[in-house]
Design an enzyme around this catalytic site. Structure first.
Site, PDB file in Angstrom:
ATOM      1  N   ASP A  70       0.802  -1.222   0.000  1.00 50.28           N
ATOM      2  CA  ASP A  70       0.000   0.000   0.000  1.00 50.28           C
ATOM      3  C   ASP A  70       0.833   1.270   0.000  1.00 50.28           C
ATOM      4  OD1 ASP A  70       0.815  -0.415   2.614  1.00 50.28           O
ATOM      5  OD2 ASP A  70      -1.200  -0.427   3.461  1.00 50.28           O
ATOM      6  N   ASP A 480       3.270   1.049  13.128  1.00 53.59           N
ATOM      7  CA  ASP A 480       2.516  -0.211  13.168  1.00 53.59           C
ATOM      8  C   ASP A 480       3.156  -1.339  13.951  1.00 53.59           C
ATOM      9  OD1 ASP A 480       0.503   0.882  11.735  1.00 53.59           O
ATOM     10  OD2 ASP A 480       0.814  -0.268   9.924  1.00 53.59           O
TER      11      ASP A 480
END
Length: 884
Positions: A70, A480
């Site tokens: 992404d 993350d």
């Protein structure tokens, strides 16, 4: 899991750090002449770390596969090494958004051709429109067709697809589904030009959250997949039947039966859900569709699987469970091309206790599950998992049943069975690529083995970096997955930072004179936002938050580790003596300031906010604004104090519409001098001084001499050497940079999706004590050098090295000389470097051992002028090889 990285990346990228001259792809080097050094670039291995929403196998060539990420570019599978090769490292600073890949398509008519639809955000966060990149050499080099609209590789709905497809019969024809109400687009010249399909009847209407004023969740997700029925065409003629998926719960699937001349809503289709995937089994005449009530990749509470019989128009609900029993949507969808009655799907949004994978061998009439309950909460798995190659995938968790660690996955929108091998399947998750090579064990009642198949694919967003003078060479703050302590850059660390495990680490620091003391801050849904270590980051314990803290912010350790200054989100700047058990507000400095420490004086700290520099000489209790003027007016600034130099501060940052560059202070920030030879700079870091130099080496991500790149100075910034090249740009590199205090020339570079890159000079200055001398195998050798493709300004070559002696090699180092000025740009299956005209290619870990009579192969791309002669001679450990 992925929300935090979206916010981290966007806040950094939207902060005005992205101005600069356009950066060309590798085929168009910039005109200005700058001093340059040839560097070898590698990733500090983490293996994965981010969402892989798409995996695509070529349908006509065995072992040719691609993965899209992404925000971290695209990758090609290397079967010989079972690794992934990055393909979009040539995307530059100005085009940083083109590292987000919303779709990828491999041409089955001409497997050398591959296409990528790129663009990260469709709202204002990404200033550029999207593009379709095309390659005729499997991604080694690219050409680009700019689009008149944006694409969203990191937008909601990015796991649907594929939005980009090549006609399997007439490969000059491609289709692209656009978001934001821009409709369906077509190219008839192999991706060179694009035009909208004017008569396509539906641009989509689904948005995750129409009320979102940022434009992120409120964007229309548009046209989400294109699928050709290859049986309705012949070689050289356009495929007649094309299916298109639309983000519209009432009108999700359309079809053309006249090669795109007209389109109709597919009659009788189910409503109330979005079709995430449409996969055709042309042999049996079935179109399989995976539906969810949401666009994903995080959300989805209900879903269905449907089968459409193309010959009769019959719709059949083949869902493996009743809708009332789902708490997830379906997305990952694949058929076995060797056994087309075999179909698989994933419950992509099953976060707890884990994702689910379903398999049918009778075209969806019956299903089995990858795992099921025996007696709740106990479960039985049809699979085994081995994550020893990426041990952090356990997250250091100790969950209670029915959860297990490692999890089978989450956000599993990519699922593909190898079209040439029924036993191989790969699927993407929010953190890695998993796969198996004995999948059909499932059907016989046995267990299939799952392991990470992700080496080489590095997809972390880097917020901060530190390289202490002792202990681990690298500490990282990541989005993350928190961050890692690398004791060996070539190996995956055993675990990310834990206790606490921040979803995103925003800042870290160590005590310069006591590097065992380390502090980090970060984001956590519930819990503390600061942690400390007294053993160089190997183990951690949580600190205590001041009142009101909502996010990590920035943190600084005193030079001796006795005190800390913290500027968290949600609260003002605070200071503490000891390990943060009692914080007190700092006076004289505004909330949100960036904070750093002097690396010599334990009581001196620095801050910056909105164009003002602040100094504290009492351990952070009080700050005073410096009289320094002319500094950048915004907050797009990184600054650091020089180790070993009291009051020696360097500051980088700014924006194109104001002050922008690199400043230096030698009086503790009372005054700054702007370097006239640096046009723009966004990071600053220090490393070991060059041989014979007394001042530490400077590193920066900057624009110097009209060129954007990564630069090194060994003379306090008086002159600069560019150390990256146009094949190694990595999009945006403006978060952090640091040199290594122990290895001259080594630099660590942050990226927004390509992980931590580290570079070593190939010019002889590096003094890395680790690898030891070059291997010197004995015995005869043979080299076959093949130019596999070439284009204006560049070429690709493969090299086969054969051990023609009588004994095995335990390592190899092959050298040759280019005679026509060729320059190495990228290599795979080898550690390659160039000095002058001489190239040295060494083994990597997995291909060091070469038995007598065996061969090893590697490849590379390079830049060239008009001539591209083959090297006349090759030497292995100083011994000449036969040239084949």
């Amino acid at each position: 899991m992925r929300r935090t990285r979206i916010l981290t990346a966007v806040l950094a990228l939207a902060a005005g750090l992205l101005s600069g001259a356009p950066t060309a792809l590798a085929a168009d080097p910039p005109a200005p002449k700058l001093a340059a050094d040839t560097y070898t670039w590698k990733n500090a291995r983490i293996d994965g770390g981010g969402f892989v929403p798409g995996i695509v196998f070529n349908r006509s060539e065995k072992n040719l596969a691609y993965a899209r990420t992404d925000i971290g570019g695209a990758y090609r599978w290397q079967e010989s090494s079972k690794t992934w090769t990055p393909l979009l490292d040539s995307v530059g600073w100005e085009d940083w958004g083109h590292t987000g890949v919303v779709s990828i398509a491999s041409d089955s008519v001409d497997p050398n051709r591959v296409y990528a639809a790129v663009g990260t955000y469709t709202n204002s966060w990404d200033p550029k429109n999207g593009a379709v990149m095309r390659s005729a050499d499997r991604g080694a080099s690219w050409q680009k067709a700019n689009l008149p609209f944006k694409l969203g590789g990191n937008m909601p709905g990015r796991g649907m697809g594929e939005r980009l497809a090549v006609d399997p019969n007439r490969n000059s024809v491609l289709y692209l589904g656009a978001p934001s109400g821009k409709g369906l687009w077509r190219s008839t010249d192999s991706g060179v030009s694009w035009s909208q399909v004017a008569n396509f009847p539906n641009v989509g209407n689904y948005a995750q959250d129409p009320s979102d004023t940022s434009g992120y969740a409120s964007d229309n997700q548009g046209i989400v997949w294109v699928t050709f029925d290859e049986s309705t065409g012949t070689a050289g003629s356009a495929t007649k039947t094309i299916y298109v998926g639309v983000a519209d719960k009432d009108n999700a699937v359309y079809r053309s039966t006249d090669a795109g001349a007209t389109w109709q809503r597919l009659a009788g289709q189910p409503t109330g859900h979005l079709a995430h995937k449409g996969v055709l089994d042309a042999k049996n005449g079935y179109l399989y569709l995976a539906y969810s009530d949401k666009g994903g990749p995080y959300d989805g509470g209900k879903g269905r699987l449907w089968r459409y019989t193309t010959g009769t128009g019959t719709w059949t609900d083949i869902s493996p469970v009743a809708e009332a029993d789902t708490s997830y949507g379906f997305s990952g969808l694949t058929v076995d091309r060797r056994k087309p009655g075999t179909v698989m799907a994933t419950a992509y949004s099953a976060w707890w206790p884990a994702t689910q994978i379903f398999r049918s061998t009778d075209s969806g009439a019956t299903w089995s599950k990858a795992w099921d309950y025996t007696s709740y909460p106990n479960r039985e798995n049809r699979y085994t998992m081995d994550v020893s190659s990426s041990p952090w995938l356990t997250w250091g968790a100790n969950p209670q049943p029915p959860e297990q660690t490692p999890k089978l996955g989450w956000m599993t929108e990519a699922l593909e069975i190898d079209p040439f091998n029924s036993d191989r399947m790969m699927y993407g998750t929010g953190a890695t690529v998993y796969g198996t090579e004995n999948l059909t064990n499932w059907d016989g009642g046995g267990k299939f083995a799952i392991r990470p198949m992700v080496q080489g694919l590095e997809e972390t967003a880097v917020n901060d970096l530190a390289s202490p003078p002792s202990g681990a060479p690298l500490l990282s703050a990541l989005g993350d997955i928190g961050g890692f302590r690398h004791t060996d850059l070539t190996k995956v660390p055993s675990m990310m930072f834990t206790q606490p495990n921040f979803t995103t680490t925003t800042s870290l620091d160590f005590a310069e004179s006591n590097p065992n003391t380390v502090v980090r801050t970060g984001n956590l849904d519930s819990g503390p936002h600061i942690a400390f270590s007294t053993d160089n980051g190997a183990n951690w314990f949580a600190g205590t938050d001041p009142s009101g803290v909502s996010g990590g912010g920035t943190v600084a350790s005193a030079a001796d580790g006795t005190r800390f200054v913290w500027s968290p989100e949600g609260a003002g700047v605070h200071h503490a003596t000891g390990f943060g058990t009692s914080w007190q507000a700092s006076a004289g400095i505004p909330a949100g300031a960036i904070v750093e420490s002097d690396r010599v004086d334990a009581k001196t700290f620095y801050g910056f906010k909105s164009g003002k520099f602040y100094v504290s000489t009492d351990g952070g209790a009080t700050f005073k604004a410096s009289p320094a003027s002319g500094l950048p007016g915004g907050d797009s600034v990184r600054f650091k104090a020089l180790p070993g130099g009291k009051g020696d501060v360097w500051l980088a940052g700014g924006a194109a519409d104001g002050a922008y560059g690199l400043w230096h202070s030698t009086d503790g920030g009372a005054s700054f001098t702007k370097l006239s030879n640096v046009e723009q700079a966004d990071t600053i870091g220090f490393g070991k001084a060059a041989p014979g130099a007394s001042y530490q080496t400077l590193y920066t991500s900057a624009k110097i001499g009209g060129v954007r790149g990564v630069f090194r100075s060994t003379d306090k910034g008086a002159s600069w050497t560019r150390i990256n090249d146009d094949a190694h740009l990595w999009g945006w590199t403006g978060a952090a940079i640091t040199g290594d205090p122990r290895v001259y020339g080594r630099v660590y570079v942050s990226t927004n999706g390509r992980g931590v890159l580290y570079g070593d000079s190939s010019g002889g200055g590096t003094t890395d004590p680790g690898p030891g001398p070059d291997p010197t195998p004995t015995g005869a050798c043979k080299v076959t050098y093949t130019i596999t493709s070439q284009w204006s300004g560049g070429f690709q070559a493969d090299v086969q090295l054969t051990n023609t002696g009588t004994g095995p090699w335990t390592g190899w180092s092959l050298a040759w000389t280019f005679t026509d000025g060729q320059r190495l740009s990228q290599a795979w299956n080898t550690e390659a470097a160039q000095s002058g005209s001489t190239v040295t290619a060494k083994n990597v870990g997995w291909n060091a051992n070469v038995a007598a009579g065996a061969s090893v192969s590697f490849g590379f791309t390079g830049n060239r002028s008009e001539s591209n002669g083959r090297p006349a001679a090759f030497t292995l450990g100083g011994q000449s090889c036969t040239v084949g």
